[in-house]
Design a protein around this motif. Sequence first.
Motif, PDB file in Angstrom:
ATOM      1  N   LEU A  28       0.867  -1.181   0.000  1.00 21.55           N
ATOM      2  CA  LEU A  28       0.000   0.000   0.000  1.00 21.55           C
ATOM      3  C   LEU A  28       0.901   1.227   0.000  1.00 21.55           C
ATOM      4  N   ASP A  29       0.772   2.012  -1.030  1.00 18.80           N
ATOM      5  CA  ASP A  29       1.624   3.189  -1.216  1.00 18.80           C
ATOM      6  C   ASP A  29       0.856   4.433  -0.782  1.00 18.80           C
ATOM      7  N   LEU A  30       1.298   5.041   0.314  1.00 21.51           N
ATOM      8  CA  LEU A  30       0.686   6.270   0.820  1.00 21.51           C
ATOM      9  C   LEU A  30       1.691   7.423   0.819  1.00 21.51           C
ATOM     10  N   ARG A  31       2.645   7.362  -0.066  1.00 20.72           N
ATOM     11  CA  ARG A  31       3.772   8.302   0.004  1.00 20.72           C
ATOM     12  C   ARG A  31       3.339   9.759  -0.165  1.00 20.72           C
ATOM     13  N   ASP A  32       2.179  10.027  -0.796  1.00 20.02           N
ATOM     14  CA  ASP A  32       1.723  11.407  -0.965  1.00 20.02           C
ATOM     15  C   ASP A  32       0.820  11.859   0.168  1.00 20.02           C
ATOM     16  N   HIS A  33       0.453  10.936   1.052  1.00 19.70           N
ATOM     17  CA  HIS A  33      -0.485  11.282   2.120  1.00 19.70           C
ATOM     18  C   HIS A  33       0.213  12.131   3.182  1.00 19.70           C
ATOM     19  N   GLU A  34      -0.368  13.285   3.504  1.00 13.23           N
ATOM     20  CA  GLU A  34       0.171  14.197   4.514  1.00 13.23           C
ATOM     21  C   GLU A  34       1.636  14.562   4.214  1.00 13.23           C
ATOM     22  N   ASN A  35       1.922  14.659   2.912  1.00 13.32           N
ATOM     23  CA  ASN A  35       3.253  15.088   2.446  1.00 13.32           C
ATOM     24  C   ASN A  35       4.383  14.169   2.906  1.00 13.32           C
ATOM     25  N   ARG A  36       4.060  12.897   3.128  1.00 10.79           N
ATOM     26  CA  ARG A  36       5.124  11.943   3.460  1.00 10.79           C
ATOM     27  C   ARG A  36       5.818  11.509   2.176  1.00 10.79           C
ATOM     28  N   GLY A  37       7.122  11.656   2.133  1.00 10.80           N
ATOM     29  CA  GLY A  37       7.849  11.406   0.892  1.00 10.80           C
ATOM     30  C   GLY A  37       7.995   9.952   0.523  1.00 10.80           C
ATOM     31  N   TYR A  38       8.002   9.062   1.513  1.00 11.67           N
ATOM     32  CA  TYR A  38       8.207   7.647   1.202  1.00 11.67           C
ATOM     33  C   TYR A  38       7.464   6.848   2.260  1.00 11.67           C
TER      34      TYR A  38
ATOM     35  N   ALA B 115       2.149   1.432 -15.368  1.00 11.09           N
ATOM     36  CA  ALA B 115       1.966   0.339 -14.408  1.00 11.09           C
ATOM     37  C   ALA B 115       3.100   0.211 -13.403  1.00 11.09           C
ATOM     38  N   ASP B 116       4.273   0.748 -13.712  1.00 16.21           N
ATOM     39  CA  ASP B 116       5.394   0.647 -12.776  1.00 16.21           C
ATOM     40  C   ASP B 116       5.144   1.574 -11.595  1.00 16.21           C
ATOM     41  N   GLY B 117       5.000   0.980 -10.384  1.00 17.11           N
ATOM     42  CA  GLY B 117       4.682   1.754  -9.197  1.00 17.11           C
ATOM     43  C   GLY B 117       5.853   2.448  -8.556  1.00 17.11           C
ATOM     44  N   ASP B 118       7.063   2.257  -9.105  1.00 14.65           N
ATOM     45  CA  ASP B 118       8.246   2.940  -8.581  1.00 14.65           C
ATOM     46  C   ASP B 118       8.404   2.708  -7.084  1.00 14.65           C
ATOM     47  N   ALA B 119       8.406   1.426  -6.700  1.00 17.34           N
ATOM     48  CA  ALA B 119       8.630   1.060  -5.302  1.00 17.34           C
ATOM     49  C   ALA B 119       9.659  -0.066  -5.274  1.00 17.34           C
ATOM     50  N   ASP B 120       9.788  -0.741  -4.144  1.00 20.63           N
ATOM     51  CA  ASP B 120      10.769  -1.814  -4.022  1.00 20.63           C
ATOM     52  C   ASP B 120      10.446  -2.940  -5.003  1.00 20.63           C
ATOM     53  N   GLY B 121      11.509  -3.527  -5.574  1.00 15.31           N
ATOM     54  CA  GLY B 121      11.300  -4.576  -6.558  1.00 15.31           C
ATOM     55  C   GLY B 121      10.616  -4.019  -7.795  1.00 15.31           C
ATOM     56  N   LEU B 122       9.921  -4.878  -8.530  1.00 17.78           N
ATOM     57  CA  LEU B 122       9.076  -4.416  -9.623  1.00 17.78           C
ATOM     58  C   LEU B 122       7.655  -4.392  -9.073  1.00 17.78           C
ATOM     59  N   ALA B 123       7.238  -3.257  -8.559  1.00 18.92           N
ATOM     60  CA  ALA B 123       5.923  -3.107  -7.935  1.00 18.92           C
ATOM     61  C   ALA B 123       4.957  -2.560  -8.966  1.00 18.92           C
ATOM     62  N   LEU B 124       3.889  -3.292  -9.224  1.00 19.22           N
ATOM     63  CA  LEU B 124       2.975  -2.983 -10.314  1.00 19.22           C
ATOM     64  C   LEU B 124       1.672  -2.402  -9.789  1.00 19.22           C
ATOM     65  N   ASP B 125       1.274  -1.291 -10.344  1.00 20.47           N
ATOM     66  CA  ASP B 125       0.020  -0.630  -9.970  1.00 20.47           C
ATOM     67  C   ASP B 125      -1.134  -1.438 -10.558  1.00 20.47           C
ATOM     68  N   ILE B 126      -1.991  -1.960  -9.698  1.00 23.86           N
ATOM     69  CA  ILE B 126      -3.048  -2.863 -10.132  1.00 23.86           C
ATOM     70  C   ILE B 126      -3.994  -2.210 -11.131  1.00 23.86           C
ATOM     71  N   ARG B 127      -4.102  -0.906 -11.113  1.00 29.58           N
ATOM     72  CA  ARG B 127      -5.039  -0.215 -12.007  1.00 29.58           C
ATOM     73  C   ARG B 127      -4.627  -0.298 -13.470  1.00 29.58           C
ATOM     74  N   PHE B 128      -3.340  -0.435 -13.741  1.00 29.38           N
ATOM     75  CA  PHE B 128      -2.856  -0.305 -15.117  1.00 29.38           C
ATOM     76  C   PHE B 128      -2.325  -1.615 -15.704  1.00 29.38           C
ATOM     77  N   LEU B 129      -2.588  -2.718 -15.044  1.00 34.35           N
ATOM     78  CA  LEU B 129      -2.140  -4.005 -15.571  1.00 34.35           C
ATOM     79  C   LEU B 129      -3.071  -4.489 -16.677  1.00 34.35           C
ATOM     80  N   THR B 130      -2.476  -5.072 -17.722  1.00 34.86           N
ATOM     81  CA  THR B 130      -3.277  -5.643 -18.805  1.00 34.86           C
ATOM     82  C   THR B 130      -3.478  -7.135 -18.559  1.00 34.86           C
ATOM     83  N   ASP B 131      -4.402  -7.711 -19.321  1.00 41.00           N
ATOM     84  CA  ASP B 131      -4.643  -9.149 -19.201  1.00 41.00           C
ATOM     85  C   ASP B 131      -3.383  -9.941 -19.539  1.00 41.00           C
ATOM     86  N   ASP B 132      -2.652  -9.490 -20.554  1.00 47.40           N
ATOM     87  CA  ASP B 132      -1.422 -10.203 -20.944  1.00 47.40           C
ATOM     88  C   ASP B 132      -0.380 -10.150 -19.836  1.00 47.40           C
ATOM     89  N   MET B 133      -0.250  -9.022 -19.174  1.00 47.76           N
ATOM     90  CA  MET B 133       0.717  -8.901 -18.084  1.00 47.76           C
ATOM     91  C   MET B 133       0.357  -9.859 -16.950  1.00 47.76           C
TER      92      MET B 133
END
Length: 270
Positions: free
Chosen positions: A22-32, A109-127
Amino acid sequence: MINHILSQRFDSLDGCRGCWILDLRDHENRGYDLHYLPGYVPGFCVSNVSPLEALEHCVKNHWKNCRLLFSPEHLNADCLWPGGCDAPSHHRSNNRVFKEEYEKELELADGDADGLALDIRFLTDDMIETIESLEDYPILNECDWSDVGIQDQNEAWDSWASSDWRKAIESKLGELLPDDSEKDADDILDSVENLDSKLLELFHACMEQSNTYWEEQYQSGWYVDVDRVVSAVDVADIRNLTGLPLLHPDQQWRKEPYPWIGADHAPLVP
């Protein structure tokens, strides 16, 4: 309410090996501010937030200041721990192949987090199908995996194995030198032209003869049993490497070659 498409994606990924973030990095101006699930997330009413609860939270808040990411285990090319060993070679190969195949899709789709973290909203069926396929067979491309392994082995050779191999050959050569040799094994090897390439060629030949191969070890990188490889080295190998006549081990006590011994058993004369 979670729509049918998101629910289907979630169920598919939740059956695969990996971790939800769960990525909340923008919540309350928290950077990470990344939270691995299930786990404690500040600001939630429950103390152990599940991936499904996180998805419900993101949908309820219309994805404002929150994202749900999935990091597939078999696509994680990060080191095992900060500053530690590389991830397994098939993980790194899969990561490379996946990124090349879905380069365009990963712009979103790349969530820019640890590992290859994929944003569930932008995944395709093939992925998702590709990620699911790794549960049945954990390698996306055999040829690419082989290339990664060869690269790793070459790096291990340059890092430590070549030095260990030279020391082992020096020891073998030293056993064949007469007591009154003017040069030691190290000096003799230094005088050999193209020594590095010849040592590598001999190493590969003796690997085959001794049935010894590189092995990838968990959290330890690549390893080869140099002692086992050097056990296949014989007098002829050392003679071919140095270009000098050699003393046979059972004739080392002789200070001068006898005519009937022959060149194969004559002492080495630097």
